[in-house]
Design an enzyme around this catalytic site. Sequence first.
Site, PDB file in Angstrom:
ATOM      1  CG  HIS A 146      40.562  -9.743  23.326  1.00 56.38           C
ATOM      2  ND1 HIS A 146      39.838  -9.686  22.161  1.00 56.38           N
ATOM      3  CD2 HIS A 146      40.180  -8.664  24.055  1.00 56.38           C
ATOM      4  CE1 HIS A 146      39.060  -8.623  22.178  1.00 56.38           C
ATOM      5  NE2 HIS A 146      39.249  -7.983  23.329  1.00 56.38           N
ATOM      6  CG  ASP A 223      46.706  -9.864  21.489  1.00 53.62           C
ATOM      7  OD1 ASP A 223      47.050  -8.674  21.520  1.00 53.62           O
ATOM      8  OD2 ASP A 223      45.544 -10.250  21.697  1.00 53.62           O
ATOM      9  CD  GLN A 226      45.176  -4.918  27.466  1.00 46.60           C
ATOM     10  OE1 GLN A 226      45.704  -4.057  28.173  1.00 46.60           O
ATOM     11  NE2 GLN A 226      43.941  -4.795  27.022  1.00 46.60           N
ATOM     12  CE  LYS A 249      42.844  -3.106  23.584  1.00 50.25           C
ATOM     13  NZ  LYS A 249      41.614  -2.880  24.330  1.00 50.25           N
ATOM     14  CB  CYS A 389      36.692  -9.678  24.515  1.00 51.43           C
ATOM     15  SG  CYS A 389      35.625  -8.335  24.026  1.00 51.43           S
TER      16      CYS A 389
HETATM   17  N1  PLP Z   1      43.814  -8.448  22.276  1.00 47.99           N
HETATM   18  C1  PLP Z   1      43.787  -8.006  23.537  1.00 47.99           C
HETATM   19  C2  PLP Z   1      44.660  -8.664  24.565  1.00 47.99           C
HETATM   20  C3  PLP Z   1      42.945  -6.953  23.889  1.00 47.99           C
HETATM   21  O1  PLP Z   1      42.914  -6.518  25.144  1.00 47.99           O
HETATM   22  C4  PLP Z   1      42.139  -6.363  22.879  1.00 47.99           C
HETATM   23  C5  PLP Z   1      41.192  -5.273  23.213  1.00 47.99           C
HETATM   24  O2  PLP Z   1      40.589  -5.250  24.253  1.00 47.99           O
HETATM   25  C6  PLP Z   1      42.216  -6.853  21.579  1.00 47.99           C
HETATM   26  C7  PLP Z   1      43.067  -7.902  21.301  1.00 47.99           C
HETATM   27  C8  PLP Z   1      41.403  -6.291  20.457  1.00 47.99           C
HETATM   28  O3  PLP Z   1      41.767  -4.973  20.189  1.00 47.99           O
HETATM   29  P1  PLP Z   1      40.881  -4.108  19.175  1.00 47.99           P
HETATM   30  O4  PLP Z   1      39.504  -4.089  19.767  1.00 47.99           O
HETATM   31  O5  PLP Z   1      41.542  -2.775  19.159  1.00 47.99           O
HETATM   32  O6  PLP Z   1      40.891  -4.793  17.884  1.00 47.99           O
END
Ligand code: PLP
Length: 434
Positions: A146, A223, A226, A249, A389
Site C-alpha cells: 500500500h 504492515d 489487513q 479496518k 493505493c
Molecule cells: N496498509 C494497508 C495494507 C492498507 O490496506 C491500508 C488502508 O487501506 C493502509 C496501510 C493505510 O491505512 P490508513 O489509511 O488507515 O492509514
Amino acid sequence: MSTIEADLIAPLTDAEVQRIREDFPILRTEVNGHPLAYLDSGATSQRPLAVLDAERAFATGMNSAVHRGAHTLAAEATELFEDARASVARFVGADDDEIVWTSNATEAVNLVAYALSNASLGRGGAASESLRLGPGDEIVTTEMEHHANLIPWQELAARTGATLKVIPLDDQGALRLDAAAELITARTRLVAFTHVSNVLGVINPVAELVGLARKAGALVLLDACQSAPHLPLDVKALDVDFAVLSGHKMLGPTGIGALYGRRALLEIMPPFLTGGSMITTVTTTTAEYLPPPQRFEAGTQRVSQAIALAAAVDYLTAVGMPRIAAHEAAFGARLVDGLSAIDGVRVLGAGIDLPRVGLASFDVDGIHSHDLGQYLDDLGIAVRVGHHCAQPLHRRLGITSSTRASTYLYTTDAEVDAVIAGVAGAIDFFRRGA
Ligand code: PLP
C-alpha cells in the site's frame, strides 16, 4: 496459527453470523432498493453497537482531555484511555507501553520513518544516533505495498541519502523470496512489508522475511492493517520490531490507529510530532521529553476513538480471532474459485500458493472497474474499485485498476455469492450493450 491449525478451527456457524449481524445496524440498510451487501471491509469495516455505545458513553458521561485535568471526569477518561491501550496491546501480544496511538496506520509508518532520520538531532545519545540512516544504508520494501508503506520510505531515503530497494513480484503477484534473499544484506537497516496484501488477499511468509532481516541485522516493520482485523496476531511471536494498525479496518472508528514498537527501540527513538502532552520540562530554548509511549503522543489525544477501538478489539476477541480467520478463509476460496470460473474474469494472484483472507481483486476483460462497481452498486453490492493505493502492484500485473471484494466476520455466503453472480450479470449486460 499455522494453516493446519486454522483448518482445524470451526468457522462461525450461520446462526452465529446472523447474531453478529444484529450488532451492526448499518447492515440492515437498503441501497438502491436492495439489501446492502457490504463487501468493502478491506477499505473500512462497519461498527457494532458495542463500539458506537462506547463512543457515546464517553461523550455523554466523561468527555474531557486525558493526562491533564485534576477533575473527576479527566481522571476517569485517563483511566479508560490507558485501559484502551492495554486492550489493544493484549490484542496484538504487546506490552501496554509498546502501543502508541496515532491517527491512522499511515501516521504510524511516518512516525517510524521520521525516527530513522530525526535521530540525527543528537538528543538521545549514542543509542539514538545509531538509529539514523545515511548514505550506504538500505531500506527494503516490496512491490505489493500500500502506498502508506512505500512513500514514507521513499521520503526517508531522500532525506537521508539511504537507498530504497524493492522486493519484486513474480508473474502471479507473489513476493519473490529468492530476490528478497539477495536484496536483504548487511547494508539493510529496515525491512518493511505487508502481512496481508490489500489487493491479493494473500498472507505473506512473515517468518521467512523476518529470518532474512534478522540474519542481516535489520529492523522489521510489519504492515498489519489487513491482517490484525482478520487473523490472530502476536507481534512477539512474529518477532517484528514495529507493526502498524488501522482502527477503522478492525471495527473501530476512523481517526485512530496504533503503532506497536519494541520497547527498547521506542526508548531511543526521537519524537515525531512535538508540542504539548509529550514533555516533562520546557524552557524557552529546550524541552525534555516523556518516556514512550507519551513521547510520541503530542497534543490533545483521540480519547473517544481509542476507547471505541478497545471496544472493537474486545468484541473481536469475544467472537474469537481464530474462528473469524476460519470463517474468512472459506470466503477467500469461494471468491477466488467463483470469480475465476467466470469467462473474462482474472482474479489477481489466484495462482499464488499461500493462505489467504476473505479478499479478492479482479480484472474483467473489457469492463472498467468503475463501470463494474457502479453496476454492482445498483444491486446494493458495495465493492472497492481503482488501484487500492497499490499502483506498483497493479503496474506489475499489467493493469491500472481492479475491483475488490472483501469480507469480514459479518459477511454471509449469500453476499459472497451475490458478488459472484453480480459480476457474471455485469459481463452479460455490458457485452449485450457493446
Ligand atoms: N496498509 C494497508 C495494507 C492498507 O490496506 C491500508 C488502508 O487501506 C493502509 C496501510 C493505510 O491505512 P490508513 O489509511 O488507515 O492509514
